[in-house]
Design an enzyme around this catalytic site. Structure first.
Site, PDB file in Angstrom:
ATOM      1  N   GLU A 125      10.406  -5.840   3.253  1.00  0.00           N
ATOM      2  CA  GLU A 125      10.536  -7.133   2.573  1.00  0.00           C
ATOM      3  C   GLU A 125      10.082  -7.048   1.121  1.00  0.00           C
ATOM      4  OE1 GLU A 125       9.574  -7.987   6.966  1.00  0.00           O
ATOM      5  OE2 GLU A 125       8.934  -6.578   5.410  1.00  0.00           O
ATOM      6  N   HIS A 135      -2.254 -38.418  10.653  1.00  0.00           N
ATOM      7  CA  HIS A 135      -1.030 -39.187  10.874  1.00  0.00           C
ATOM      8  C   HIS A 135       0.064 -38.338  11.503  1.00  0.00           C
ATOM      9  CE1 HIS A 135      -2.349 -42.799   8.616  1.00  0.00           C
ATOM     10  NE2 HIS A 135      -3.131 -41.920   8.018  1.00  0.00           N
ATOM     11  N   LYS A 157       9.879  -4.624  13.457  1.00  0.00           N
ATOM     12  CA  LYS A 157      10.300  -4.014  12.194  1.00  0.00           C
ATOM     13  C   LYS A 157      11.214  -2.816  12.459  1.00  0.00           C
ATOM     14  CE  LYS A 157       6.816  -3.371   9.348  1.00  0.00           C
ATOM     15  NZ  LYS A 157       5.412  -3.119   8.915  1.00  0.00           N
ATOM     16  N   GLU A 205      -3.639 -11.788  14.308  1.00  0.00           N
ATOM     17  CA  GLU A 205      -3.302 -10.373  14.200  1.00  0.00           C
ATOM     18  C   GLU A 205      -4.486  -9.519  14.636  1.00  0.00           C
ATOM     19  OE1 GLU A 205      -0.318  -8.871  11.152  1.00  0.00           O
ATOM     20  OE2 GLU A 205      -2.195  -8.084  10.329  1.00  0.00           O
ATOM     21  N   GLY A 207      -4.797  -5.198   5.837  1.00  0.00           N
ATOM     22  CA  GLY A 207      -4.132  -6.153   4.950  1.00  0.00           C
ATOM     23  C   GLY A 207      -4.720  -7.544   5.006  1.00  0.00           C
ATOM     24  N   ARG A 208      -5.073  -7.987   6.198  1.00  0.00           N
ATOM     25  CA  ARG A 208      -5.586  -9.348   6.351  1.00  0.00           C
ATOM     26  C   ARG A 208      -7.032  -9.476   5.885  1.00  0.00           C
ATOM     27  NH1 ARG A 208      -4.680  -6.641  10.868  1.00  0.00           N
ATOM     28  NH2 ARG A 208      -6.242  -6.396  12.520  1.00  0.00           N
ATOM     29  N   LYS A 239       0.832  -1.208   0.000  1.00  0.00           N
ATOM     30  CA  LYS A 239       0.000   0.000   0.000  1.00  0.00           C
ATOM     31  C   LYS A 239       0.867   1.259   0.000  1.00  0.00           C
ATOM     32  CE  LYS A 239      -3.685   0.193   2.658  1.00  0.00           C
ATOM     33  NZ  LYS A 239      -4.575   0.381   3.833  1.00  0.00           N
TER      34      LYS A 239
END
Length: 561
Positions: free
Chosen positions: A217, A400, A524, A369, A283-284, A211
């Site tokens: 990153e 399993h 960050k 979050e 964002g999520r 954004k």
């Protein structure tokens, strides 16, 4: 909406729930035997989803008290405030309008928030995304050498990655043949190197999703990808050694999802090829915005519209359905019951669909979050435990691996089982319908978790007495079963919206702001302060605490190159 949260522990319903829990011994087998209508009364539909809550550790009284708790904490008033565009994201003074992303074109009345026609904004941006998707899918959009695009690489992190990759993997059967999407998120250089190593730069298109166009990153990986593009085109002899040629190559092979058009242009991307979204979208919660551009390219605008329609169907269910039939409301309240009254710390999500293999990872961000908070939205400390650790893997793989702990461990682990009646691939093994075998496991697991196996039943099988205790299953392990006809774009949208609103309900009861994420900021910031210590800045190294300093010195002493 009230001006502040209601402390849930001060409500009459909370006290009654505590007394009710103390007086109730879970007995799913007995409850089902005493009430032949239990399954019917605790099963509900939301759009195409059939949701069976009957194997949870609740009685009708539990459900009634939970609904009273919702009323007394103002959950529905907060829901209505969200849909209306009130600034319920208090710490950032923002509306919360991810539901507006999937309102159909021409919805009436129009949604106007803070003087802005939100519907018009959303439809205009969708139109841009869909025009771009059509251009790539048709071959009209070409790379710098005139070849059509065969690979789209989405560069993002957090919600700019988890949503698109989960949805792309889930909807692979709907993707256009000859067009593959890949995803880069981790700043570990391995991620971008492995993702691009077998790609042809002449036919690869990158979507940089950030954004602010400043995420460390994402921008690092974007620069690495740009360098890869230039190097590959140069090696192929199709890129002149000058700035104009390099700029032209970037313009043909990079687009952005961002609102920082100046930074987009500085990178070399034509601002006309930047798709935006708004500060009222976390964002999520953004996979159904322009953040989903890679998905729109893969499955096409028609299927993406169906994806949005699925979200909207569950939005409307949550907004309009009576509380006692409202599936997200009930699921959120059940989570509160499990966390605050039954002591659950984690929540398993177990899709019986390999296409949903990234769904649990997606829900980790959505739920943790959102509700990983210890302060209410009025700034006061919370008065209860909040949030759960969400985790899971597709069945039958999980059976399993970790189901042992769910079946016979000492902890309460609520689990959601998700499955589809019609398989994408109806394969047979000899005369055996493999999907039917797969689904037999789905039904068996929830049955075993609910009803267990007594020592008497184990002995009746001829088991040696010294082994009997190890083969007893206590049962009374809570599960929710979610079924749908098939995994379509619409159904995927419905599933995502279901968990979005379930998460909302929990946060509303606990009085927290489920739409900020300040917890991701400190690490960050510290990373930027520590970085100089890794490249020779002695003062930065000396400023670290003893543990961090020792770890950095080990790293510096052992790095090979």
């Amino acid at each position: 909406m009230s001006t502040g949260p209601v402390d849930p522990t001060t409500t009459p319903a909370w006290a009654q729930l505590g007394a009710h829990q103390a007086a109730t011994t879970p007995d799913l087998a007995g409850w089902f035997a005493a009430d032949p209508q239990r399954a019917e009364q605790l099963s509900f539909t939301a759009a195409d989803l059939f949701v069976d809550l009957s194997k949870n550790l609740v009685t009708p009284e539990t459900v009634s008290l939970l609904l009273e708790l919702a009323e007394q904490t103002g959950v529905l008033a907060r829901r209505d405030a969200m849909f209306a565009g009130e600034h319920i994201n208090v710490t950032e003074d923002r509306a919360v309008l991810h539901t507006a992303l999937r309102r159909p074109a021409g919805a009436s009345p129009a949604l106007v928030v803070d003087g802005q026609d939100v519907d018009a904004d959303v439809q205009a941006e969708l139109g841009k995304v869909f025009a771009f998707a059509d251009a790539v899918r048709s071959g009209e959009w070409e790379g710098v050498t005139g070849k059509r695009i065969t690979h789209v690489v989405n560069i993002g992190i957090g919600g700019s990655d988890l949503g698109p990759v989960m949805a792309y993997e889930a909807l692979k059967p709907y993707a256009q043949a000859g067009l593959e999407c890949r995803f880069v998120s981790n700043i570990d250089p391995t991620d971008v190197a492995e993702t691009t190593k077998d790609l042809d730069p002449e036919t690869t298109l990158f979507i940089v999703a950030s954004k602010t166009f400043g995420t460390l990153e994402t921008l690092t990986n974007a620069r690495l990808s740009r360098a890869w593009l230039w190097a590959g085109l140069s090696a192929a002899g199709v890129l002149a050694d000058d700035d104009a040629a390099r700029k032209d190559a970037v313009a043909k092979h990079f687009v952005a999802v961002s609102t920082a058009l100046d930074k987009v242009a500085a990178f070399g991307i034509d601002p006309a090829n930047a798709f935006g979204f708004w500060d009222w979208v976390g964002g999520r919660y953004s996979v159904d915005s322009a953040i989903g551009t890679s998905l729109a390219v893969a499955i096409g605008p028609e299927h993406f519209r169906a994806f949005l329609a699925g979200f909207h169907a569950v939005d409307e269910h949550f907004r309009t359905t009576a509380p006692e039939q409202n599936v997200p409301l009930l699921m959120g309240l059940l989570n509160v019951w499990n966390v605050n009254f039954l002591g659950a710390h984690t929540h398993a999500v177990l899709p019986y669909s390999q296409y949903l293999h990234r769904f649990a990872a997606y829900l980790q961000q959505l739920t943790m979050e959102s509700n990983g908070k210890s302060v209410r939205y009025d700034g006061e400390p919370v008065t209860t435990d909040t949030g759960e650790v969400f985790w899971g893997e597709p069945g039958t793989n999980g059976q399993h691996a970790f189901y042992q702990l769910i079946h016979q461990g000492t902890r309460v682990i609520p689990a959601d089982f998700i499955a589809f009646a019609t398989p994408t691939h109806a394969l047979v093994d000899g005369d055996a319908d493999v999907h039917a075998l797969f689904m037999a496991n789905f039904f068996a697991q929830t049955k075993a978790l609910a009803f267990g196996k007594s020592a008497q039943e184990v002995r009746a099988e001829g088991t040696a007495e010294d082994v009997v205790p190890a083969r007893v299953f206590s049962g009374n392990r809570p599960t929710t079963s979610i079924l749908a006809p098939s995994l379509t774009p619409s159904v995927l949208g419905q599933l995502i919206a279901l968990y979005e609103h379930t998460t909302f309900v929990e946060g509303a009861v606990w009085g927290i702001d489920s739409f900020d994420q300040w917890g991701v900021e400190l690490g960050k910031k510290l990373a930027l302060e520590i970085a100089p210590a890794l490249t020779g800045d002695t003062a930065a190294l000396e400023a670290q605490d003893p543990s961090t300093g020792a770890l950095i010195r080990y790293y510096l002493a052992n790095r090979a190159n």
